[in-house]
Design a protein around this motif. Structure first.
Motif, PDB file in Angstrom:
ATOM      1  N   GLU A 150     -36.013  22.680 -65.099  1.00  7.49           N
ATOM      2  CA  GLU A 150     -36.421  23.379 -66.320  1.00  7.49           C
ATOM      3  C   GLU A 150     -35.208  23.746 -67.172  1.00  7.49           C
ATOM      4  O   GLU A 150     -35.218  23.557 -68.390  1.00  7.49           O
ATOM      5  CB  GLU A 150     -37.177  24.664 -65.978  1.00  7.49           C
ATOM      6  CG  GLU A 150     -38.576  24.478 -65.499  1.00  7.49           C
ATOM      7  CD  GLU A 150     -39.224  25.812 -65.121  1.00  7.49           C
ATOM      8  OE1 GLU A 150     -38.784  26.871 -65.643  1.00  7.49           O
ATOM      9  OE2 GLU A 150     -40.157  25.782 -64.312  1.00  7.49           O
ATOM     10  N   ILE A 151     -34.178  24.253 -66.533  1.00  3.19           N
ATOM     11  CA  ILE A 151     -32.968  24.660 -67.256  1.00  3.19           C
ATOM     12  C   ILE A 151     -32.318  23.450 -67.914  1.00  3.19           C
ATOM     13  O   ILE A 151     -31.916  23.499 -69.080  1.00  3.19           O
ATOM     14  CB  ILE A 151     -31.993  25.392 -66.314  1.00  3.19           C
ATOM     15  CG1 ILE A 151     -32.575  26.751 -65.932  1.00  3.19           C
ATOM     16  CG2 ILE A 151     -30.618  25.548 -66.951  1.00  3.19           C
ATOM     17  CD1 ILE A 151     -31.831  27.463 -64.820  1.00  3.19           C
ATOM     18  N   LYS A 152     -32.237  22.341 -67.178  1.00  3.99           N
ATOM     19  CA  LYS A 152     -31.642  21.133 -67.740  1.00  3.99           C
ATOM     20  C   LYS A 152     -32.460  20.607 -68.913  1.00  3.99           C
ATOM     21  O   LYS A 152     -31.907  20.178 -69.930  1.00  3.99           O
ATOM     22  CB  LYS A 152     -31.521  20.049 -66.660  1.00  3.99           C
ATOM     23  CG  LYS A 152     -30.411  20.306 -65.678  1.00  3.99           C
ATOM     24  CD  LYS A 152     -30.345  19.216 -64.624  1.00  3.99           C
ATOM     25  CE  LYS A 152     -29.275  19.522 -63.587  1.00  3.99           C
ATOM     26  NZ  LYS A 152     -29.217  18.500 -62.538  1.00  3.99           N
ATOM     27  N   GLU A 153     -33.788  20.635 -68.777  1.00  6.10           N
ATOM     28  CA  GLU A 153     -34.648  20.174 -69.869  1.00  6.10           C
ATOM     29  C   GLU A 153     -34.497  21.057 -71.098  1.00  6.10           C
ATOM     30  O   GLU A 153     -34.405  20.552 -72.220  1.00  6.10           O
ATOM     31  CB  GLU A 153     -36.108  20.136 -69.422  1.00  6.10           C
ATOM     32  CG  GLU A 153     -36.416  19.023 -68.452  1.00  6.10           C
ATOM     33  CD  GLU A 153     -37.835  19.089 -67.889  1.00  6.10           C
ATOM     34  OE1 GLU A 153     -38.617  19.983 -68.296  1.00  6.10           O
ATOM     35  OE2 GLU A 153     -38.164  18.241 -67.044  1.00  6.10           O
ATOM     36  N   GLU A 154     -34.457  22.366 -70.901  1.00  7.95           N
ATOM     37  CA  GLU A 154     -34.269  23.282 -72.026  1.00  7.95           C
ATOM     38  C   GLU A 154     -32.926  23.043 -72.700  1.00  7.95           C
ATOM     39  O   GLU A 154     -32.834  23.011 -73.937  1.00  7.95           O
ATOM     40  CB  GLU A 154     -34.355  24.732 -71.545  1.00  7.95           C
ATOM     41  CG  GLU A 154     -35.749  25.168 -71.167  1.00  7.95           C
ATOM     42  CD  GLU A 154     -35.788  26.566 -70.569  1.00  7.95           C
ATOM     43  OE1 GLU A 154     -34.784  27.318 -70.717  1.00  7.95           O
ATOM     44  OE2 GLU A 154     -36.802  26.907 -69.951  1.00  7.95           O
ATOM     45  N   ARG A 155     -31.892  22.875 -71.905  1.00 11.80           N
ATOM     46  CA  ARG A 155     -30.558  22.615 -72.449  1.00 11.80           C
ATOM     47  C   ARG A 155     -30.554  21.312 -73.248  1.00 11.80           C
ATOM     48  O   ARG A 155     -30.008  21.250 -74.349  1.00 11.80           O
ATOM     49  CB  ARG A 155     -29.537  22.550 -71.317  1.00 11.80           C
ATOM     50  CG  ARG A 155     -28.107  22.377 -71.816  1.00 11.80           C
ATOM     51  CD  ARG A 155     -27.088  22.364 -70.681  1.00 11.80           C
ATOM     52  NE  ARG A 155     -27.133  23.614 -69.938  1.00 11.80           N
ATOM     53  CZ  ARG A 155     -27.222  23.697 -68.614  1.00 11.80           C
ATOM     54  NH1 ARG A 155     -27.293  22.602 -67.872  1.00 11.80           N
ATOM     55  NH2 ARG A 155     -27.243  24.854 -68.011  1.00 11.80           N
ATOM     56  N   HIS A 156     -31.198  20.299 -72.692  1.00 16.16           N
ATOM     57  CA  HIS A 156     -31.265  18.998 -73.364  1.00 16.16           C
ATOM     58  C   HIS A 156     -31.989  19.130 -74.704  1.00 16.16           C
ATOM     59  O   HIS A 156     -31.527  18.585 -75.723  1.00 16.16           O
ATOM     60  CB  HIS A 156     -31.968  17.971 -72.464  1.00 16.16           C
ATOM     61  CG  HIS A 156     -32.107  16.629 -73.084  1.00 16.16           C
ATOM     62  ND1 HIS A 156     -31.042  15.785 -73.264  1.00 16.16           N
ATOM     63  CD2 HIS A 156     -33.187  15.988 -73.596  1.00 16.16           C
ATOM     64  CE1 HIS A 156     -31.453  14.670 -73.845  1.00 16.16           C
ATOM     65  NE2 HIS A 156     -32.754  14.770 -74.055  1.00 16.16           N
ATOM     66  N   HIS A 157     -33.096  19.846 -74.728  1.00 19.30           N
ATOM     67  CA  HIS A 157     -33.844  20.031 -75.982  1.00 19.30           C
ATOM     68  C   HIS A 157     -33.020  20.807 -77.015  1.00 19.30           C
ATOM     69  O   HIS A 157     -33.034  20.456 -78.203  1.00 19.30           O
ATOM     70  CB  HIS A 157     -35.170  20.747 -75.717  1.00 19.30           C
ATOM     71  CG  HIS A 157     -36.165  19.909 -74.984  1.00 19.30           C
ATOM     72  ND1 HIS A 157     -36.618  18.697 -75.454  1.00 19.30           N
ATOM     73  CD2 HIS A 157     -36.794  20.111 -73.810  1.00 19.30           C
ATOM     74  CE1 HIS A 157     -37.485  18.184 -74.598  1.00 19.30           C
ATOM     75  NE2 HIS A 157     -37.609  19.023 -73.578  1.00 19.30           N
ATOM     76  N   ARG A 158     -32.313  21.829 -76.572  1.00 22.02           N
ATOM     77  CA  ARG A 158     -31.470  22.592 -77.500  1.00 22.02           C
ATOM     78  C   ARG A 158     -30.361  21.712 -78.058  1.00 22.02           C
ATOM     79  O   ARG A 158     -30.067  21.754 -79.257  1.00 22.02           O
ATOM     80  CB  ARG A 158     -30.868  23.808 -76.796  1.00 22.02           C
ATOM     81  CG  ARG A 158     -31.838  24.946 -76.584  1.00 22.02           C
ATOM     82  CD  ARG A 158     -31.127  26.232 -76.184  1.00 22.02           C
ATOM     83  NE  ARG A 158     -30.191  26.075 -75.092  1.00 22.02           N
ATOM     84  CZ  ARG A 158     -30.477  26.276 -73.805  1.00 22.02           C
ATOM     85  NH1 ARG A 158     -31.686  26.641 -73.451  1.00 22.02           N
ATOM     86  NH2 ARG A 158     -29.558  26.118 -72.881  1.00 22.02           N
ATOM     87  N   GLU A 159     -29.751  20.901 -77.184  1.00 20.43           N
ATOM     88  CA  GLU A 159     -28.679  20.014 -77.643  1.00 20.43           C
ATOM     89  C   GLU A 159     -29.209  18.990 -78.644  1.00 20.43           C
ATOM     90  O   GLU A 159     -28.567  18.732 -79.670  1.00 20.43           O
ATOM     91  CB  GLU A 159     -28.035  19.310 -76.453  1.00 20.43           C
ATOM     92  CG  GLU A 159     -27.193  20.233 -75.601  1.00 20.43           C
ATOM     93  CD  GLU A 159     -26.702  19.577 -74.313  1.00 20.43           C
ATOM     94  OE1 GLU A 159     -27.118  18.429 -74.025  1.00 20.43           O
ATOM     95  OE2 GLU A 159     -25.929  20.221 -73.596  1.00 20.43           O
ATOM     96  N   GLU A 160     -30.371  18.421 -78.368  1.00 21.34           N
ATOM     97  CA  GLU A 160     -30.969  17.463 -79.301  1.00 21.34           C
ATOM     98  C   GLU A 160     -31.266  18.128 -80.641  1.00 21.34           C
ATOM     99  O   GLU A 160     -31.007  17.550 -81.700  1.00 21.34           O
ATOM    100  CB  GLU A 160     -32.269  16.879 -78.730  1.00 21.34           C
ATOM    101  CG  GLU A 160     -32.065  15.823 -77.699  1.00 21.34           C
ATOM    102  CD  GLU A 160     -33.389  15.212 -77.236  1.00 21.34           C
ATOM    103  OE1 GLU A 160     -34.461  15.764 -77.565  1.00 21.34           O
ATOM    104  OE2 GLU A 160     -33.334  14.186 -76.556  1.00 21.34           O
ATOM    105  N   PHE A 161     -31.800  19.329 -80.590  1.00 23.83           N
ATOM    106  CA  PHE A 161     -32.117  20.062 -81.809  1.00 23.83           C
ATOM    107  C   PHE A 161     -30.862  20.281 -82.646  1.00 23.83           C
ATOM    108  O   PHE A 161     -30.846  20.035 -83.855  1.00 23.83           O
ATOM    109  CB  PHE A 161     -32.778  21.405 -81.447  1.00 23.83           C
ATOM    110  CG  PHE A 161     -33.053  22.273 -82.629  1.00 23.83           C
ATOM    111  CD1 PHE A 161     -34.121  21.995 -83.459  1.00 23.83           C
ATOM    112  CD2 PHE A 161     -32.238  23.370 -82.914  1.00 23.83           C
ATOM    113  CE1 PHE A 161     -34.388  22.798 -84.559  1.00 23.83           C
ATOM    114  CE2 PHE A 161     -32.496  24.170 -84.002  1.00 23.83           C
ATOM    115  CZ  PHE A 161     -33.564  23.895 -84.835  1.00 23.83           C
ATOM    116  N   VAL A 162     -29.797  20.725 -82.005  1.00 25.44           N
ATOM    117  CA  VAL A 162     -28.544  20.988 -82.716  1.00 25.44           C
ATOM    118  C   VAL A 162     -27.970  19.697 -83.279  1.00 25.44           C
ATOM    119  O   VAL A 162     -27.520  19.661 -84.431  1.00 25.44           O
ATOM    120  CB  VAL A 162     -27.524  21.697 -81.789  1.00 25.44           C
ATOM    121  CG1 VAL A 162     -26.146  21.745 -82.419  1.00 25.44           C
ATOM    122  CG2 VAL A 162     -28.013  23.089 -81.443  1.00 25.44           C
TER     123      VAL A 162
END
Length: 89
Positions: free
Chosen positions: A70-82
């Protein structure tokens, strides 16, 4: 722990036998009873505790894996968003 399971099963009977005992006195009596109990009597509680501990270790390992994912997925989504925001500028 095995002692906690033992004391949980014995506490009521100890209180019924001597209702005037305080909780601290009941706990001391249960500790003495556990210490003096034959190994054969303790064995069931020890085995029960072992099984519960194994179940807990298994379940916590699965939980940790899921949490890490979950943490990795959230981090990945935040990075993609940025990155998308940066690219759009």
């Amino acid at each position: 722990s095995a002692f906690l399971a033992y004391s949980h099963t014995k506490r009521t009977s100890v209180k019924v036998k001597d209702p005037g005992l305080s909780n601290a006195e009941v706990s001391r009596l249960l500790a003495r009873m556990w210490k003096e109990a034959p190994e054969e009597d303790k064995k069931g509680y020890i085995e029960q505790e072992y099984q519960l501990r194994q179940k807990y270790l298994s379940e916590i390992a699965v939980w940790r894996e899921n949490k890490e994912r979950e943490i990795k997925e959230e981090r990945h989504h935040r990075e993609e968003f940025v990155l998308k925001r940066i690219a759009a500028q």
